[in-house]
Design an enzyme around this catalytic site. Structure first.
Site, PDB file in Angstrom:
ATOM      1  N   CYS A  78       0.836  -1.205   0.000  1.00 57.89           N
ATOM      2  CA  CYS A  78       0.000   0.000   0.000  1.00 57.89           C
ATOM      3  C   CYS A  78       0.874   1.259   0.000  1.00 57.89           C
ATOM      4  CB  CYS A  78      -0.960  -0.044   1.189  1.00 57.89           C
ATOM      5  SG  CYS A  78      -2.373   1.086   1.008  1.00 57.89           S
ATOM      6  N   LYS A 113     -12.067   7.529  -3.984  1.00 58.49           N
ATOM      7  CA  LYS A 113     -11.349   6.400  -3.405  1.00 58.49           C
ATOM      8  C   LYS A 113     -11.544   5.131  -4.229  1.00 58.49           C
ATOM      9  CE  LYS A 113     -10.781   3.820   0.925  1.00 58.49           C
ATOM     10  NZ  LYS A 113     -11.216   3.671   2.346  1.00 58.49           N
ATOM     11  N   SER A 171      -7.951  -0.571  -1.519  1.00 54.04           N
ATOM     12  CA  SER A 171      -8.476   0.469  -0.624  1.00 54.04           C
ATOM     13  C   SER A 171      -7.453   1.603  -0.557  1.00 54.04           C
ATOM     14  CB  SER A 171      -8.734  -0.116   0.773  1.00 54.04           C
ATOM     15  OG  SER A 171      -9.213   0.870   1.658  1.00 54.04           O
ATOM     16  N   HIS A 197      -4.006  -5.461  -1.413  1.00 51.31           N
ATOM     17  CA  HIS A 197      -4.026  -6.155  -0.125  1.00 51.31           C
ATOM     18  C   HIS A 197      -4.461  -7.623  -0.201  1.00 51.31           C
ATOM     19  CE1 HIS A 197      -3.274  -2.482   2.159  1.00 51.31           C
ATOM     20  NE2 HIS A 197      -4.105  -1.873   1.337  1.00 51.31           N
ATOM     21  N   GLU A 201      -3.406  -9.738   1.842  1.00 52.28           N
ATOM     22  CA  GLU A 201      -3.419 -10.225   3.220  1.00 52.28           C
ATOM     23  C   GLU A 201      -4.745  -9.937   3.939  1.00 52.28           C
ATOM     24  OE1 GLU A 201      -2.309  -5.978   3.398  1.00 52.28           O
ATOM     25  OE2 GLU A 201      -1.677  -7.681   2.141  1.00 52.28           O
ATOM     26  N   ARG A 219     -16.365   2.094   9.002  1.00 48.70           N
ATOM     27  CA  ARG A 219     -15.580   3.189   9.587  1.00 48.70           C
ATOM     28  C   ARG A 219     -15.771   4.480   8.824  1.00 48.70           C
ATOM     29  NH1 ARG A 219      -9.671   2.545   8.024  1.00 48.70           N
ATOM     30  NH2 ARG A 219     -10.630   3.394   6.132  1.00 48.70           N
TER      31      ARG A 219
END
Length: 359
Positions: A193, A214, A243, A286, A288, A300
């Site tokens: 990232c 985003k 993200s 990502h 993971e 969030r």
């Protein structure tokens, strides 16, 4: 100090990397044609597993052990296990919430076919404002404490600072010096990232670009070179969690030596860049992530808003029928495990070349 695995153990582990091929050249956005072996994908459950060894009081230790993951407590001078080569990995964790990232990365490492001793590391000038008092002192080492250490590989996480220029980051000077240390010690690297943006800028001068909206969800990626070491066993098309508020641009990689794009999305752009000579992987997305990580980020941002102030949209292609009330499938789990295992195997191969056991 540097790990000294016995040659027989390293030879045994080399059986796991015997099939690794050198990456092919070719056009930036032209995927190398796979042979029959590359058209098959490998499920991570078919790979023999080796333990990850780290501080037994780290919360992740018992959590992973309860999940059936093979973890062992760290030891000052850990003995070699028969038939197993040992490698050392340092994880520079810059995420504000340490524990979820620790669990995700340690799970990937401990489900691999390589035995790994793990240290967690942060810059000297790093406070960790969301970290409990004493946590970093107990479980993490500072850059100055590992100056004379040698790792086989370093993992660098992201941080929620995409909107800042690199020079504006409070610990950028320490990071840049640490990057130079990685290269000088010939350590492998897996940056993630924002960490990938930082290392690709430092080593190759590739810029990051702020996007208006985003990039958030599960995006289809093409495996651009199935014969590359990092892409072995991965399918030709992979859905990967994304993200971020920044991106790379295709044109910045044209003719760029040591920066081969291995994963590319028509919607979200280049995402994984490989420097074979240095054994560096820059991964902007990502693998993971847990199945519900994007869901947690969505809730969030609904509550607290996004850093840019824009309204958050439902993660793309993530929930069944785009319904946040339905449980998202963890469809990238197998591919993600292969990806992380491949990186660890490249470290084994690099170590074997150093010791004259292979070419």
């Amino acid at each position: 100090g540097e790990d000294r695995s016995t040659s027989p153990a390293l030879r045994a582990s080399m059986r796991g990397v015997a099939s690794l091929s050198r990456p092919l050249g070719g056009s930036l956005l032209r995927r190398a044609s796979p042979g029959p072996a590359q058209r098959r994908s490998i499920h991570w459950t078919s790979v023999s597993r080796m333990p990850a060894r780290f501080h037994k009081e780290l919360p992740a230790f018992q959590i992973l052990k309860d999940q059936g993951v093979w973890v062992e407590p760290a030891q000052p001078n850990p003995p070699a296990m028969p038939g197993m080569a040992r490698i050392r990995v340092g994880i520079v964790n810059l995420m504000p919430l340490k524990e979820p990232t620790e669990i995700q990365l340690l799970r990937m490492i401990a489900r691999s076919a390589v035995m790994v001793d793990v240290d967690f590391i942060v810059p000297d000038n790093y406070a960790g404002k969301n970290t409990p008092p004493g946590y970093l002192d107990k479980f993490y080492k500072r850059f100055s404490q590992v100056r004379d250490e040698t790792y086989d590989g370093i993992i660098l996480t992201g941080a929620p600072i995409e909107h800042l220029e690199f020079a504006e980051v409070g610990y950028w000077g320490e990071l840049a010096a640490f990057f130079d240390r990685i290269k000088a010690k010939e350590e492998g690297l897996l940056s993630l990232c924002w960490g990938a943006m930082a290392t690709l800028w430092h080593f190759h001068g590739v810029q990051k670009y702020i996007v208006q909206s985003k990039i958030f969800g599960l995006y289809k990626h093409d495996n651009m070179n199935p014969k590359a070491s990092m892409m072995q066993g991965l399918p030709l098309h992979i859905n990967v969690p994304v993200s971020r508020h920044t991106t790379w641009k295709d044109e910045d990689f044209v003719g760029k030596k040591g920066a081969e794009v291995l994963l590319h999305s028509d919607e979200s752009g280049p995402s994984c860049v490989w420097d074979e000579k240095l054994c560096h992987v820059h991964m902007i997305n990502h693998f993971e992530y847990d199945a519900d990580t994007l869901h947690g980020e969505y809730l969030r941002d609904l509550t607290k808003g996004t850093p840019t102030g824009e309204p958050i949209h439902v993660p793309r292609n993530y929930y069944p029928n785009d319904d946040p009330g339905r449980e998202p499938p963890h469809e990238w789990a197998a591919a993600g495990q292969v990806f992380y295992s491949n990186w660890l195997l490249t470290l084994i191969k690099k170590k074997a070349i150093k010791e004259g056991l292979t070419q």
